[in-house]
Design a protein around this motif. Structure first.
Motif, PDB file in Angstrom:
ATOM      1  N   MET A   1      18.976  39.976  45.303  1.00  0.00           N
ATOM      2  CA  MET A   1      19.003  40.503  46.498  1.00  0.00           C
ATOM      3  C   MET A   1      19.438  42.072  46.129  1.00  0.00           C
ATOM      4  O   MET A   1      20.179  42.276  45.843  1.00  0.00           O
ATOM      5  N   ALA A   2      18.631  42.933  47.007  1.00  0.00           N
ATOM      6  CA  ALA A   2      18.876  44.219  46.909  1.00  0.00           C
ATOM      7  C   ALA A   2      19.822  44.657  48.012  1.00  0.00           C
ATOM      8  O   ALA A   2      19.915  44.405  49.086  1.00  0.00           O
ATOM      9  N   THR A   3      21.042  45.480  47.546  1.00  0.00           N
ATOM     10  CA  THR A   3      21.701  45.962  48.529  1.00  0.00           C
ATOM     11  C   THR A   3      22.343  47.257  48.286  1.00  0.00           C
ATOM     12  O   THR A   3      21.970  47.697  46.990  1.00  0.00           O
ATOM     13  N   SER A   4      22.544  48.171  49.027  1.00  0.00           N
ATOM     14  CA  SER A   4      22.875  49.379  49.115  1.00  0.00           C
ATOM     15  C   SER A   4      24.213  49.747  49.199  1.00  0.00           C
ATOM     16  O   SER A   4      24.734  49.340  50.104  1.00  0.00           O
ATOM     17  N   VAL A   5      24.889  50.803  48.334  1.00  0.00           N
ATOM     18  CA  VAL A   5      26.134  51.003  48.252  1.00  0.00           C
ATOM     19  C   VAL A   5      26.204  52.449  48.176  1.00  0.00           C
ATOM     20  O   VAL A   5      25.791  53.259  47.180  1.00  0.00           O
ATOM     21  N   GLN A   6      27.001  53.072  49.158  1.00  0.00           N
ATOM     22  CA  GLN A   6      27.461  54.594  48.944  1.00  0.00           C
ATOM     23  C   GLN A   6      28.555  54.662  48.080  1.00  0.00           C
ATOM     24  O   GLN A   6      29.588  54.264  48.752  1.00  0.00           O
ATOM     25  N   LEU A  30      27.360  48.050  37.962  1.00  0.00           N
ATOM     26  CA  LEU A  30      27.721  47.494  39.326  1.00  0.00           C
ATOM     27  C   LEU A  30      27.898  46.209  39.538  1.00  0.00           C
ATOM     28  O   LEU A  30      28.698  45.514  40.262  1.00  0.00           O
ATOM     29  N   ARG A  31      26.928  45.304  38.785  1.00  0.00           N
ATOM     30  CA  ARG A  31      26.944  43.706  38.759  1.00  0.00           C
ATOM     31  C   ARG A  31      28.295  43.343  38.259  1.00  0.00           C
ATOM     32  O   ARG A  31      28.839  42.375  38.806  1.00  0.00           O
ATOM     33  N   GLU A  32      28.722  43.991  36.995  1.00  0.00           N
ATOM     34  CA  GLU A  32      29.872  43.433  36.217  1.00  0.00           C
ATOM     35  C   GLU A  32      30.985  43.546  37.280  1.00  0.00           C
ATOM     36  O   GLU A  32      31.867  42.702  37.376  1.00  0.00           O
ATOM     37  N   ILE A  33      31.191  44.716  37.683  1.00  0.00           N
ATOM     38  CA  ILE A  33      32.461  45.218  38.705  1.00  0.00           C
ATOM     39  C   ILE A  33      32.266  44.285  39.809  1.00  0.00           C
ATOM     40  O   ILE A  33      33.632  43.972  40.194  1.00  0.00           O
ATOM     41  N   ILE A  34      31.151  44.067  40.389  1.00  0.00           N
ATOM     42  CA  ILE A  34      31.316  43.121  41.512  1.00  0.00           C
ATOM     43  C   ILE A  34      31.542  41.535  41.318  1.00  0.00           C
ATOM     44  O   ILE A  34      32.475  41.064  41.996  1.00  0.00           O
ATOM     45  N   GLU A  35      30.990  41.251  40.293  1.00  0.00           N
ATOM     46  CA  GLU A  35      31.204  39.716  40.013  1.00  0.00           C
ATOM     47  C   GLU A  35      32.846  39.430  39.392  1.00  0.00           C
ATOM     48  O   GLU A  35      33.319  38.573  39.654  1.00  0.00           O
ATOM     49  N   CYS A  36      33.108  40.641  38.562  1.00  0.00           N
ATOM     50  CA  CYS A  36      34.590  40.593  38.193  1.00  0.00           C
ATOM     51  C   CYS A  36      35.677  40.665  39.302  1.00  0.00           C
ATOM     52  O   CYS A  36      36.604  39.921  39.685  1.00  0.00           O
ATOM     53  N   GLY A  37      35.292  41.675  40.243  1.00  0.00           N
ATOM     54  CA  GLY A  37      36.170  41.784  41.252  1.00  0.00           C
ATOM     55  C   GLY A  37      36.143  40.983  42.599  1.00  0.00           C
ATOM     56  O   GLY A  37      37.063  40.925  43.216  1.00  0.00           O
ATOM     57  N   LEU A  38      35.123  40.250  42.686  1.00  0.00           N
ATOM     58  CA  LEU A  38      34.846  39.333  43.781  1.00  0.00           C
ATOM     59  C   LEU A  38      35.939  38.360  43.722  1.00  0.00           C
ATOM     60  O   LEU A  38      36.527  37.720  44.933  1.00  0.00           O
ATOM     61  N   ASP A  39      36.234  37.838  42.623  1.00  0.00           N
ATOM     62  CA  ASP A  39      37.335  36.638  42.584  1.00  0.00           C
ATOM     63  C   ASP A  39      38.759  37.206  43.142  1.00  0.00           C
ATOM     64  O   ASP A  39      39.485  36.439  43.842  1.00  0.00           O
ATOM     65  N   ASP A  40      39.012  38.415  42.759  1.00  0.00           N
ATOM     66  CA  ASP A  40      40.212  38.924  43.276  1.00  0.00           C
ATOM     67  C   ASP A  40      40.050  39.189  44.745  1.00  0.00           C
ATOM     68  O   ASP A  40      41.259  38.976  45.471  1.00  0.00           O
ATOM     69  N   ILE A  41      39.078  39.862  45.158  1.00  0.00           N
ATOM     70  CA  ILE A  41      39.029  40.021  46.719  1.00  0.00           C
ATOM     71  C   ILE A  41      39.118  38.743  47.478  1.00  0.00           C
ATOM     72  O   ILE A  41      39.572  38.640  48.428  1.00  0.00           O
ATOM     73  N   GLU A  42      38.272  37.754  47.046  1.00  0.00           N
ATOM     74  CA  GLU A  42      38.321  36.303  47.688  1.00  0.00           C
ATOM     75  C   GLU A  42      39.756  35.751  47.768  1.00  0.00           C
ATOM     76  O   GLU A  42      40.159  35.370  48.814  1.00  0.00           O
ATOM     77  N   ASP A  43      40.527  35.896  46.403  1.00  0.00           N
ATOM     78  CA  ASP A  43      41.725  35.186  46.504  1.00  0.00           C
ATOM     79  C   ASP A  43      42.625  36.034  47.667  1.00  0.00           C
ATOM     80  O   ASP A  43      43.350  35.221  48.188  1.00  0.00           O
ATOM     81  N   TYR A  44      42.681  37.273  47.551  1.00  0.00           N
ATOM     82  CA  TYR A  44      43.357  38.249  48.445  1.00  0.00           C
ATOM     83  C   TYR A  44      43.079  37.839  49.900  1.00  0.00           C
ATOM     84  O   TYR A  44      44.156  37.735  50.722  1.00  0.00           O
ATOM     85  N   TYR A  45      41.991  37.730  50.423  1.00  0.00           N
ATOM     86  CA  TYR A  45      41.728  37.611  51.560  1.00  0.00           C
ATOM     87  C   TYR A  45      41.934  36.164  52.208  1.00  0.00           C
ATOM     88  O   TYR A  45      42.355  36.028  53.285  1.00  0.00           O
TER      89      TYR A  45
END
Length: 75
Positions: A1-6, A30-45
């Motif tokens: 899935m292609a996504t644009s990020v600024q 960027l894939r690594e950053i997103i995959e590693c950070g996604l767990d933390d962001i999910e937990d928080y929200y």
């Protein structure tokens, strides 16, 4: 899935530097950053949602002392 990020110029510079130093592509990093950070962001929200339900009396919870009593840890 292609996504644009600024990115901010500072983040772009850091990403460029890291890519050049490690020999990895920015896409890989960027894939690594997103995959590693996604767990933390999910937990928080998700935790914030539960906290709001607790504050509004919509979520049942147990205090630490209740749990110690139920588990017979306070002898």
């Amino acid at each position: 899935m292609a996504t644009s990020v600024q990115l901010s110029p500072e983040a772009e510079e850091r990403l460029d530097f890291l890519a050049s130093r490690t020999g990895r592509s920015k896409s890989f990093l960027l894939r690594e950053i997103i995959e590693c950070g996604l767990d933390d962001i999910e937990d928080y929200y998700l935790a914030a949602e539960v906290l709001e339900r607790i504050r509004h009396g919509q979520e049942k919870f147990h205090t630490a002392s209740e749990m110690r009593w139920d588990l017979a840890l306070d002898d």
